[in-house]
Design an enzyme around this catalytic site. Structure first.
Site, short mmCIF file in Angstrom:
data_model
loop_
_atom_site.label_atom_id
_atom_site.label_comp_id
_atom_site.label_asym_id
_atom_site.label_seq_id
_atom_site.Cartn_x
_atom_site.Cartn_y
_atom_site.Cartn_z
N PRO A 138 0.79 -1.23 0.00
CA PRO A 138 0.00 0.00 0.00
C PRO A 138 0.82 1.28 0.00
CG PRO A 138 -0.06 -1.08 2.14
CD PRO A 138 0.57 -2.05 1.20
N ASN A 139 0.30 2.23 -0.74
CA ASN A 139 0.82 3.61 -0.83
C ASN A 139 2.11 3.74 -1.64
OD1 ASN A 139 -1.25 4.90 0.80
ND2 ASN A 139 -0.41 3.70 2.48
N ARG A 174 4.97 11.20 -2.34
CA ARG A 174 4.74 10.92 -0.92
C ARG A 174 6.04 11.12 -0.14
NH1 ARG A 174 4.45 4.76 1.34
NH2 ARG A 174 3.91 5.24 3.50
N TYR A 201 11.21 8.87 1.34
CA TYR A 201 11.15 7.81 0.32
C TYR A 201 11.87 8.14 -0.98
CZ TYR A 201 7.70 5.84 3.50
OH TYR A 201 7.07 5.31 4.60
N ASN A 237 8.23 -5.46 -0.99
CA ASN A 237 8.09 -4.29 -0.12
C ASN A 237 6.62 -4.24 0.23
OD1 ASN A 237 7.90 -1.91 1.21
ND2 ASN A 237 9.03 -0.69 -0.31
N ALA A 278 3.14 -0.80 4.78
CA ALA A 278 2.68 -0.89 6.18
C ALA A 278 2.24 -2.30 6.57
CB ALA A 278 1.54 0.11 6.41
N GLU A 286 13.16 -9.11 1.50
CA GLU A 286 12.32 -8.00 1.98
C GLU A 286 13.06 -6.68 1.69
OE1 GLU A 286 11.59 -8.35 6.17
OE2 GLU A 286 10.64 -6.36 6.31
N HIS A 295 12.83 -2.32 1.93
CA HIS A 295 12.20 -1.05 2.32
C HIS A 295 13.08 0.08 1.81
CE1 HIS A 295 9.42 -3.20 4.84
NE2 HIS A 295 10.44 -3.89 5.30
N ARG A 311 13.23 4.87 12.31
CA ARG A 311 11.92 5.54 12.32
C ARG A 311 11.14 5.14 13.57
NH1 ARG A 311 9.19 4.94 6.68
NH2 ARG A 311 7.96 6.65 7.56
C1 DQA Z 1 8.25 1.16 3.66
C2 DQA Z 1 8.35 1.36 5.18
C3 DQA Z 1 7.01 1.11 5.85
O1 DQA Z 1 7.13 1.31 7.26
C4 DQA Z 1 5.96 2.06 5.33
O2 DQA Z 1 4.71 1.77 5.89
C5 DQA Z 1 5.90 2.05 3.83
C6 DQA Z 1 7.13 2.01 3.06
C7 DQA Z 1 9.55 1.56 2.93
O3 DQA Z 1 9.70 1.19 1.77
O4 DQA Z 1 10.39 2.25 3.51
O5 DQA Z 1 4.82 2.19 3.25
O6 DQA Z 1 8.01 -0.21 3.40
#
Ligand code: DQA
Length: 152
Positions: A10-11, A18, A23, A74, A77, A98, A100, A107
């Protein structure tokens, strides 16, 4: 040729607009292009996807079980919340890297725990878009190790 599912949660469709301080300025499209180039050099085929929906992510992980040789994930959340994603990854029984973009350990505390990590061969975080390319390299080496080929 080995197939790698690169799944984004998501997102991540909002990358570029964003919170660029966290990011970066690359869009998800930019990251996909970088992955396509890197994958071609590593002789890997990729299937790059994004969803905002937990069930869709679970469906894609189940699909990977049948159609992919490895997963780069990735989960956004859902990383910190989703037992369903963890269960799907465990059932897939594939190498998982994994990724990020941000360094989740610098964070908020709630980002320090990852369900995905329990099923991951490795975790790359804090290196921005480059993390996806490094994940592809890791997958290439893991798969080469599995088949006894020399890694790139
Ligand atoms: C994320 C880190 C997560 O905590 C966050 O909710 C994201 C992006 C990252 O790529 O840094 O949506 O996965």
């Amino acid at each position: 040729m080995a197939t790698v599912f690169i799944l984004n949660g998501p997102n991540l469709n909002l990358l570029g607009v964003r919170d660029p301080a966290v990011y970066g300025r690359d869009t998800l499209g930019d990251i996909e292009e970088r992955c396509l180039r890197r994958a071609a050099a590593l002789k890997l085929e990729i299937d790059f996807r994004q969803t905002n929906h937990e069930g869709q992510l679970v469906d894609w992980i189940q699909e990977a079980r049948e159609s992919a040789d490895a997963i780069i994930l990735n989960a956004g959340a859902f990383t910190h919340t989703s037992l369903a994603v963890l269960d799907a990854l465990s059932a897939a029984d594939l190498p998982v890297i994994e990724v990020h973009l941000s360094n989740i350990f610098r964070r908020e505390r709630f980002r320090h725990h990852s369900y995905v990590s329990l099923a991951a061969a490795g975790v790359i975080c804090g290196l921005g878009a480059q993390g996806y390319e490094l994940a592809l390299e890791a997958v290439a080496r893991l798969l080469a190790g599995r088949t006894g080929e020399t890694s790139q």
